[in-house]
Design an enzyme around this catalytic site. Structure first.
Site, PDB file in Angstrom:
ATOM      1  N   HIS A 117      23.098 -50.611  -6.862  1.00 37.45           N
ATOM      2  CA  HIS A 117      24.245 -51.475  -7.118  1.00 37.45           C
ATOM      3  C   HIS A 117      25.249 -51.416  -5.984  1.00 37.45           C
ATOM      4  O   HIS A 117      25.757 -50.349  -5.642  1.00 37.45           O
ATOM      5  CB  HIS A 117      24.941 -51.056  -8.417  1.00 37.45           C
ATOM      6  CG  HIS A 117      25.890 -52.080  -8.944  1.00 37.45           C
ATOM      7  ND1 HIS A 117      25.502 -53.117  -9.747  1.00 37.45           N
ATOM      8  CD2 HIS A 117      27.225 -52.230  -8.772  1.00 37.45           C
ATOM      9  CE1 HIS A 117      26.548 -53.862 -10.052  1.00 37.45           C
ATOM     10  NE2 HIS A 117      27.619 -53.348  -9.467  1.00 37.45           N
TER      11      HIS A 117
ATOM     12  N   ASP B 137      28.678 -53.941  -4.617  1.00 34.78           N
ATOM     13  CA  ASP B 137      29.522 -55.095  -4.925  1.00 34.78           C
ATOM     14  C   ASP B 137      30.118 -55.759  -3.695  1.00 34.78           C
ATOM     15  O   ASP B 137      31.167 -56.418  -3.784  1.00 34.78           O
ATOM     16  CB  ASP B 137      30.654 -54.664  -5.866  1.00 34.78           C
ATOM     17  CG  ASP B 137      30.231 -54.659  -7.320  1.00 34.78           C
ATOM     18  OD1 ASP B 137      29.791 -55.706  -7.812  1.00 34.78           O
ATOM     19  OD2 ASP B 137      30.329 -53.603  -7.964  1.00 34.78           O
TER      20      ASP B 137
ATOM     21  N   GLU C 173      25.489 -58.802 -13.041  1.00 38.40           N
ATOM     22  CA  GLU C 173      26.189 -57.744 -13.767  1.00 38.40           C
ATOM     23  C   GLU C 173      26.966 -58.325 -14.936  1.00 38.40           C
ATOM     24  O   GLU C 173      28.134 -58.674 -14.821  1.00 38.40           O
ATOM     25  CB  GLU C 173      27.125 -56.984 -12.824  1.00 38.40           C
ATOM     26  CG  GLU C 173      27.700 -55.734 -13.449  1.00 38.40           C
ATOM     27  CD  GLU C 173      28.529 -54.918 -12.483  1.00 38.40           C
ATOM     28  OE1 GLU C 173      28.735 -53.726 -12.749  1.00 38.40           O
ATOM     29  OE2 GLU C 173      28.981 -55.473 -11.463  1.00 38.40           O
TER      30      GLU C 173
ATOM     31  N   HIS D 110      29.142 -56.286 -19.091  1.00 39.60           N
ATOM     32  CA  HIS D 110      29.999 -55.582 -18.136  1.00 39.60           C
ATOM     33  C   HIS D 110      31.024 -54.811 -18.973  1.00 39.60           C
ATOM     34  O   HIS D 110      30.623 -54.114 -19.918  1.00 39.60           O
ATOM     35  CB  HIS D 110      30.625 -56.549 -17.126  1.00 39.60           C
ATOM     36  CG  HIS D 110      31.307 -55.853 -15.995  1.00 39.60           C
ATOM     37  ND1 HIS D 110      32.652 -55.977 -15.725  1.00 39.60           N
ATOM     38  CD2 HIS D 110      30.835 -54.971 -15.079  1.00 39.60           C
ATOM     39  CE1 HIS D 110      32.979 -55.216 -14.693  1.00 39.60           C
ATOM     40  NE2 HIS D 110      31.902 -54.588 -14.282  1.00 39.60           N
TER      41      HIS D 110
ATOM     42  N   HIS E 174      26.842 -49.954 -18.352  1.00 43.36           N
ATOM     43  CA  HIS E 174      27.952 -50.686 -18.979  1.00 43.36           C
ATOM     44  C   HIS E 174      27.762 -50.939 -20.467  1.00 43.36           C
ATOM     45  O   HIS E 174      28.723 -51.316 -21.138  1.00 43.36           O
ATOM     46  CB  HIS E 174      28.228 -52.032 -18.286  1.00 43.36           C
ATOM     47  CG  HIS E 174      29.005 -51.918 -17.017  1.00 43.36           C
ATOM     48  ND1 HIS E 174      30.350 -51.640 -16.988  1.00 43.36           N
ATOM     49  CD2 HIS E 174      28.622 -52.052 -15.726  1.00 43.36           C
ATOM     50  CE1 HIS E 174      30.767 -51.605 -15.730  1.00 43.36           C
ATOM     51  NE2 HIS E 174      29.733 -51.843 -14.943  1.00 43.36           N
TER      52      HIS E 174
ATOM     53  N   HIS F 254      23.752 -48.008 -12.321  1.00 44.96           N
ATOM     54  CA  HIS F 254      24.826 -47.198 -11.719  1.00 44.96           C
ATOM     55  C   HIS F 254      25.582 -46.470 -12.826  1.00 44.96           C
ATOM     56  O   HIS F 254      26.610 -46.913 -13.297  1.00 44.96           O
ATOM     57  CB  HIS F 254      25.761 -48.035 -10.842  1.00 44.96           C
ATOM     58  CG  HIS F 254      26.407 -49.217 -11.483  1.00 44.96           C
ATOM     59  ND1 HIS F 254      25.712 -50.213 -12.133  1.00 44.96           N
ATOM     60  CD2 HIS F 254      27.726 -49.590 -11.576  1.00 44.96           C
ATOM     61  CE1 HIS F 254      26.549 -51.128 -12.583  1.00 44.96           C
ATOM     62  NE2 HIS F 254      27.783 -50.764 -12.263  1.00 44.96           N
TER      63      HIS F 254
ATOM     64  N   ASP G 162      27.408 -47.931  -6.312  1.00 44.58           N
ATOM     65  CA  ASP G 162      28.536 -48.791  -6.689  1.00 44.58           C
ATOM     66  C   ASP G 162      29.562 -48.884  -5.572  1.00 44.58           C
ATOM     67  O   ASP G 162      30.770 -48.988  -5.814  1.00 44.58           O
ATOM     68  CB  ASP G 162      29.197 -48.331  -7.994  1.00 44.58           C
ATOM     69  CG  ASP G 162      30.013 -49.454  -8.669  1.00 44.58           C
ATOM     70  OD1 ASP G 162      29.885 -50.614  -8.232  1.00 44.58           O
ATOM     71  OD2 ASP G 162      30.768 -49.167  -9.598  1.00 44.58           O
TER      72      ASP G 162
END
Length: 398
Positions: free
Chosen positions: A25, A27, A129, A156, A197, A218, A325
């Site tokens: 993961h 972002d 996500e 999420h 999540h 993650h 992450d």
């Protein structure tokens, strides 16, 4: 903080030259959108990019062989807005890959990952996500798969109508009937079910329904740091029985009990002032004052290694991976400040007695096995049944 011996670091770097590190993961795509909009001419990933954890020079120094790029959009977006923004993020990642053909290569399968790595490129996979990105439509789910998305995180930070999140008030009690159909259709497609999540109840339901191995892209170990985003031991054991992988994250609040306690203290102060703790700008403003009397502790690389070792002890060495992450976390551990730092973590584990072949499974071998098993299951599932035409309003009618 003591660092691993130079010999272990040399071994770690050599290992990453021969085995692709597949991170679960990152972002960067959303970070680019926030800083430069959708115009990639405004950011040069081939040079150091200030204000990010990720760029091509640091990915190379970190030995990253494959990356799941998150096409995250905020849970506040729903319906058509969530779908449109997700498609923009998918497009952004495809264009990012296209702008750097000597460094990045789109990967749609485990074989693609290994082929790109052999050609000296960083295999680039996509992960969505949050189930809000499919806007309650299995047709949208199928189209995201056609566009290259290879996992969907079921929620999420907030619930979706068909699944509960780990960080929201329970509403569904896990997966609804439509949520179970989402998992079955993902199995049929070969899209990985990502349980980072989600609420524990959602994860248990997904493990009951799925025919394919799942991932936590993650997440950490809850026994090491008590955070709802981390995985309790009973679910780690269930993950091992399923054949899946928990990809350990580097987010400080998930890694360190001290950082978790500090974050809870900040939340309490925000709530004491009658403000919304979910508002990032509010949290940042209060944190500036809170820090004066409550210094923020630092998580460490060694604590991340503790999570890796705990997942190994409970689930087994075949069920642990890495999902940093980067560019999605506000605070990172000392020694893991950006994507160049993976060799230091591998060196720490080597120094703790991990064998080279065990580290090879950790860095990428385990998740590539999961991808292959999901691909094989999809071939057989597609032969048994066609695309699902289920609708949320039919399955979840009150």
């Amino acid at each position: 903080m003591a660092s691993a011996p130079p010999a272990a670091l040399t071994t770690a770097r050599d290992l990453l030259r021969h085995h692709p590190l597949v991170d679960g993961h990152n972002d960067l795509a959303w970070r680019i959108r926030e800083g430069s909009g959708l115009d990639l001419r405004r950011v040069d990933l081939a040079a150091p990019v200030v204000g990010t954890h990720t760029d091509l020079p640091r990915l190379r120094r970190g030995g990253v062989g494959a990356q799941f790029w998150s096409v995250y959009v905020p849970g506040a977006l729903q319906g058509e807005a969530a779908l449109a923004t997700t498609l923009e993020q998918v497009d952004l990642v495809h264009r990012m890959i296209g702008r750097h053909p000597d460094d990045l290569e789109l990967a749609l399968s485990a074989d693609d990952v290994e082929g790109a790595f052999a050609r000296g490129r960083i295999a680039s996979l996509l992960g969505a996500e949050g189930g809000h990105s499919i806007a309650g439509s299995l047709g949208v789910l199928r189209m995201l798969h056609r566009l290259g998305v290879r996992y969907l995180t079921l929620t999420h930070n907030v619930n979706v109508p068909w699944a509960d999140s780990a960080t929201d008030v329970p509403a569904t009690g896990g997966l609804s009937a439509f949520g179970e159909e989402v998992v079955r259709e993902m199995n049929r497609l070969g899209m990985l079910v990502d349980l980072s999540h989600v609420a524990d109840s959602t994860a248990r339901d997904a493990l009951r329904v799925t025919e394919a191995p799942v991932v936590f892209s993650h997440s950490g170990a809850r026994a090491v740091c008590d955070h709802p985003r981390n995985v309790p031991d009973d679910l780690l054991r269930g993950l091992a029985a399923n054949g899946g992988v928990c990809m350990v994250t580097f987010v400080s609040d998930f890694v360190s009990p001290g950082c978790r306690a500090w974050a809870l203290g900040l939340r309490a102060e925000v709530e004491r002032r009658g403000l919304d703790p979910r508002d990032a700008a509010v949290r940042a403003a209060v944190a500036g004052e809170h820090l004066a009397d409550h210094p923020r502790p630092r998580a460490t690389l060694a604590q991340v290694a503790d999570h890796v070792e705990h997942v190994r002890r409970v689930a087994g060495v075949d069920h642990v991976g890495l999902g940093g992450d980067y560019d999605g976390a506000e605070d990172l551990p000392e020694g893991l400040e950006d994507v160049s730092c993976y060799p230091a973590l591998i060196a720490e584990l080597l120094d703790r007695g991990w064998r080279r072949d065990e580290c090879a499974r950790l860095v990428g071998g385990n998740v590539l096995r999961v991808l292959r098993e999901a691909e094989a299951l999809a071939r057989s599932a597609s032969a048994r049944r066609g695309p699902s035409t289920a609708r949320i309003e039919d399955l979840d009618r009150a």
